[in-house]
Scaffold this active site. Structure first.
Site, short mmCIF file in Angstrom:
data_model
loop_
_atom_site.label_atom_id
_atom_site.label_comp_id
_atom_site.label_asym_id
_atom_site.label_seq_id
_atom_site.Cartn_x
_atom_site.Cartn_y
_atom_site.Cartn_z
N LYS A 156 33.72 34.70 37.95
CA LYS A 156 33.35 34.19 39.28
C LYS A 156 33.64 35.25 40.34
O LYS A 156 32.85 35.41 41.29
CB LYS A 156 34.12 32.91 39.58
CG LYS A 156 33.79 32.35 40.97
CD LYS A 156 34.32 30.95 41.17
CE LYS A 156 33.91 30.43 42.54
NZ LYS A 156 34.24 29.01 42.74
N HIS A 171 1.23 33.23 7.11
CA HIS A 171 1.19 32.36 8.27
C HIS A 171 1.98 31.08 8.04
O HIS A 171 1.51 29.98 8.33
CB HIS A 171 -0.25 32.05 8.66
CG HIS A 171 -1.00 33.27 9.11
ND1 HIS A 171 -2.36 33.28 9.29
CD2 HIS A 171 -0.58 34.54 9.38
CE1 HIS A 171 -2.74 34.49 9.67
NE2 HIS A 171 -1.67 35.26 9.73
#
Length: 530
Positions: free
Chosen positions: A149, A289
């Site tokens: 922070k 695929h």
């Protein structure tokens, strides 16, 4: 919501005068501490970390020297103190903050290096409840979040790689840049979020809450990619903290960087081949695929590959090959005759690796083993605004699970073929039809909007490649709603059908099977894959 205070802008460059170090993984610790000490940085530490630094002959203060309190409650309380968090959160150039720090003798802490108690690896190792709870870090995440922070002044590191970036800047200029501190803060919050996600998931399992009110998932970046499924899509690959054996844990021995589609298809191939126990013999799956275009068993791995390839050698071009055992030279020789994107196997012998080295672009992956297909787990799918979560499809059938519904019962050989075909169908996109005989797929119909078309396409593929469907088994991963799909399969030559059953039209389908002398069994288990 707290209003943003009128703080002075954060400095572009910030000095590091004091560093707080508290790590469970002490890899590289002493070398890093030596660099910091050499730069005149005061070192403050806790417990075993402080001892390791002191044993190296480096000056280091104990955290209790700052707080005036000893570590207590088995180490649970040591850094949760205003002197620590004030030193992390104090905005140096804000008059009120500077005044408070001076009044309470709070010195600034400019660098934090904390890696957390090893909660993830502890629970992965099967620790009991009490041990898992004791490995939930409290002070570490609190310090990380405080430092992150206040990144305007504090550099926060949660990994050795982060600290090495800080050391590089300190050695170059004696300060850290605001840009680096921002990036470190972002990483720090992601780390504590991942840590809390792991704890939340473990706790939900521990108390038997299958679907907790909030669920979080976290992954560690493995690689960024040139693009995703298509060139206009950005993509990256992330790995869970304790990943299932497979593409996420594989070691790439050679070849180009894996693409998004490579990873997706390789995962599909390896999950399919994991269904086939190597103790029962070699097996090979070929995926294109995300759909199987061939799977077969054999007396040798080379034979398994050749039989899998025979199912659809056209679709196999540019596909993914997965083996359930060692890749040997004989199999490698055959595989390299075909353009292949990826080969994945539990292991590969030296001769096979040497052969692959002559084809630099082919990706060769080894995993060290196969995942347990019956192991519990979750799968995820994103939707607009959220995601779907479900248990892994761990359905596994035996002959005892099958219910004969036709006048003719299947032979033992047909039962084996049906179970084989149904196992493959579980990994084919719905609607799925698979023809198989003697441990070999003969035709695969995938992803059609109706089951009759899937049966027809699978038969056409078999015919295209000279594979005789007479005497084969046909698997449907969901019920036949009408007789037409079954009739299509019977006309193609199959003699045994396996399907879940459960349609209002079941009796008509059974009657159609009886009229054609087929044996048909119901599984009671549907294995859709969308």
């Amino acid at each position: 919501m707290p209003a943003a205070p009128d703080f002075p802008p954060a400095p572009d460059r910030a000095p590091v005068k004091r560093a707080l170090i508290s790590v469970s993984d002490k890899t590289g610790l002493v070398d890093a501490a030596r660099v910091l000490a050499g730069l005149g940085v005061e070192l403050v530490s806790t417990g075993g970390t402080r001892k390791a630094i002191a044993d190296a002959g480096l000056p280091v203060k104990d955290i209790s020297d700052l707080t005036g309190f000893p570590e207590m409650m088995d180490g649970r309380v040591k850094t949760l103190h205003p002197v620590v968090h004030g030193g992390l959160l104090g905005v140096r150039d804000a008059p009120d903050h500077a005044k408070a720090m001076a009044e309470h003798a709070i010195g600034g802490i400019d660098l934090v290096y904390v890696n957390l108690y090893p909660f993830e690896s502890t629970v992965a190792g099967g620790a009991d409840y009490a041990t898992a709870v004791e490995n939930i870090d409290i002070g570490g995440p609190a310090m990380i979040r405080s430092a992150a922070k206040n990144h305007g002044y504090v550099a926060v590191c949660t990994e050795l790689a982060d600290l090495e970036e800080v050391l590089a800047e300190l050695q170059a200029s004696g300060t850290t840049s605001l840009d680096l501190r921002k990036r470190l803060a972002a990483r720090a919050y992601a780390r504590t979020a991942a840590y809390d996600a792991a704890i939340g998931a473990w706790f939900a399992d521990a108390v038997g809450e299958a679907w907790p009110r909030r669920r979080a998932f976290a992954g560690e970046l493995v690689q960024t990619m040139r693009y995703g499924e298509n060139p206009h899509q950005a993509a990256a690959f992330y790995r869970f903290a304790n990943p299932r054996t497979g593409v996420a844990t594989a070691r790439q021995l050679q070849g180009k960087e894996l693409s998004y589609n490579n990873i997706n298809d390789t995962d599909a191939a390896f999950e399919l081949i994991a269904e086939f126990d190597p103790a029962a013999g070699p097996a090979c799956a070929i995926i294109k695929h995300a759909n199987p275009c061939g799977l077969a068993t054999g007396r040798t791995m080379a034979e398994a590959y050749e039989r899998a390839l025979a199912c659809d050698p056209v679709s196999a071009f540019g596909g993914i090959i997965a083996l359930n055992g060692r890749l040997d030279a004989a199999t490698a020789t055959e595989i390299l005759k075909l353009l292949t994107e990826v080969v994945i196997a539990p292991e590969a012998d030296e001769d096979a690796v040497a052969l692959f080295s002559k084809k630099k672009n082919v990706r060769l992956l080894t995993t060290g083993g196969l995942p347990d297909p019956l192991a519990p787990g979750l799968t995820f799918k994103s939707v607009a605004g959220g995601f779907l979560v479900q248990g892994r499809d761990d359905a596994r059938l035996t002959a005892a699970d099958l219910r004969v519904v036709t006048k003719r019962a299947p032979t033992d050989e047909e039962v084996r073929d049906m179970l084989f075909a149904f196992t493959v169908a579980k990994h084919v996109k719905s609607n799925a039809i698979v023809y198989a005989r003697a441990g070999q797929t003969l035709g695969v119909g995938a992803g059609q909007m109706n089951r009759k078309d899937s049966a027809r396409i699978a038969a056409l593929r078999a015919a295209d490649f000279g594979l005789d469907l007479r005497g084969s088994a046909c698997a449907s991963e969901a019920f036949f709603p009408f007789p037409d799909g079954l009739i299509q399969a019977a006309d193609a030559g199959c003699t045994a059908v396996i399907q879940p059953g459960g349609s209002i039209g079941d009796q008509k389908v059974i009657d159609a099977a009886d009229e054609r002398g087929l044996a048909m069994v119901f599984t009671g288990v549907r294995v859709f894959r969308h």
